[in-house]
Design an enzyme around this catalytic site. Structure first.
Site, short mmCIF file in Angstrom:
data_model
loop_
_atom_site.label_atom_id
_atom_site.label_comp_id
_atom_site.label_asym_id
_atom_site.label_seq_id
_atom_site.Cartn_x
_atom_site.Cartn_y
_atom_site.Cartn_z
N ARG A 107 15.20 62.14 30.88
CA ARG A 107 16.55 62.69 31.07
C ARG A 107 17.45 61.48 31.34
NH1 ARG A 107 18.90 67.70 32.96
NH2 ARG A 107 20.72 67.35 34.29
N HIS A 134 21.17 68.67 24.64
CA HIS A 134 20.31 69.25 25.68
C HIS A 134 19.43 70.33 25.03
CE1 HIS A 134 18.79 70.25 29.48
NE2 HIS A 134 19.85 70.74 30.09
N GLN A 137 17.32 73.22 27.00
CA GLN A 137 18.13 74.30 27.55
C GLN A 137 18.43 75.36 26.49
OE1 GLN A 137 19.50 74.87 30.82
NE2 GLN A 137 19.72 76.83 29.76
N ASP A 218 29.93 76.30 30.47
CA ASP A 218 29.25 75.25 31.22
C ASP A 218 30.25 74.69 32.22
OD1 ASP A 218 27.33 73.48 32.09
OD2 ASP A 218 27.32 72.24 30.29
N CYS A 259 24.21 77.39 31.89
CA CYS A 259 22.96 76.66 32.11
C CYS A 259 22.77 76.23 33.55
CB CYS A 259 22.88 75.46 31.16
SG CYS A 259 24.10 74.16 31.48
N ARG A 287 13.51 78.20 31.19
CA ARG A 287 13.32 76.76 31.01
C ARG A 287 11.85 76.40 31.25
NH1 ARG A 287 17.47 73.11 31.94
NH2 ARG A 287 15.87 71.54 31.67
#
Length: 301
Positions: A107, A134, A137, A218, A259, A287
């Protein structure tokens, strides 16, 4: 070598297999106590390096728990521990880590860091997030939608807010999973130019959500944004808040996703986040399941 770097770089059939496998593992674990090990222990004897240049809650916990549930072990490494690209090159770091571990999840900030890690590692590499995309996700989001409302193919998904890295993976998924994606947000925060053709833009959010099956947003600000940038983004995005009125403009069975982490009553109201159309906590749980399937896909176990 089977990496998982981006949704648009993974064949559609493999993406479908990952989601199906994730659902199978989730169903198999239903009713088991938390902390239980999967019966077949597919990662027994495997060591997974979890590298975090960016702080994380969901990514760190879900990958760590997922590895342990499958009988493997993790080594969590922060950016300060490694100082990627400072002193030792990323290429050399990848080569060395590959001698110690069986799988690397990273990450990070710059996409090039991910690409360099994948190029020089001799073990699979998973994209846990970059400034550009991402993918883990969005795989969880697709799984969540289909759990609640059936196949996503042919559905209308509306993204309200900033055309950021999460949106970019949604755009990749729109092509791979054959759904219609609409972006509604201010022009200064439009998605990256290389995503054009994968979505349509409708500036008026109320118009955008007409006939929508899913509304997604988001956070408006990053933890790294200075105060001046935070204030500017709030001014730009205030009209794109997902509230009860916006949800009412979509289809009656439309879902809401975020998310997380969320700034409640900024990008979405608490009444929406806690409302009957919200699936944000199912999304967060998934996830875990989808990343377990991704790890098995990469390791071939």
């Amino acid at each position: 070598m089977t990496h998982f770097l981006d949704i648009d770089q993974t064949p559609q059939s493999q993406l479908r297999h990952i989601i199906s496998h994730a659902q199978e593992m989730k169903t198999a674990r239903a009713g088991q106590p938390k902390g239980a090990i999967d019966h077949d222990r597919p990662l027994a004897g495997h060591m997974v390096a979890l590298i975090f240049e960016k702080p994380s809650t969901r990514t760190r916990v879900s990958f760590d728990v997922g590895v342990r549930q499958m009988g493997g072990e993790t080594m969590v490494i922060s950016g300060t521990d490694m100082q990627l690209g400072h002193g030792e090159t990323i290429a050399d770091t990848a080569r060395v880590l590959s001698r110690y571990v069986d799988l690397i999840m990273i990450r990070t900030f710059e996409e090039q860091t991910l690409l360099d890690m994948a190029e020089y590692a001799t073990v699979p590499v998973i994209n846990g997030l970059t400034n550009r995309t991402h993918p883990c996700q969005i795989m969880a989001d697709i799984m969540t939608f289909e759990e609640h409302n059936g196949p996503i193919a042919g559905k209308k998904v509306v993204w309200s807010g900033d055309g950021n890295n999460v949106f970019a993976s949604f755009a990749h998924a729109a092509k791979q999973f054959d759904f219609d994606l609409v972006f509604t947000g201010p022009e200064p925060l439009d998605p990256e130019p290389d995503l054009k053709g994968l979505y349509t833009t409708v500036r008026d959010p109320m118009q955008a959500v007409q006939g929508a099956d899913l509304i997604v947003t988001d956070t408006w600000v990053s933890m790294h944004d200075p105060q001046s940038a935070r204030e500017r983004r709030h001014n730009q995005l205030r009209g794109y808040q997902v509230n009860d009125a916006l949800m009412a403009g979509a289809n009656p069975d439309a879902l809401f996703m975020h998310c997380l982490p969320a700034h409640r009553d900024d990008e979405a109201t608490s009444s929406v986040m806690d409302g009957p159309q919200s699936v944000i906590f199912d999304e967060a749980e998934n996830r875990l399941h989808v990343q377990k399937a991704i790890m098995r896909h990469c390791l071939g176990v």
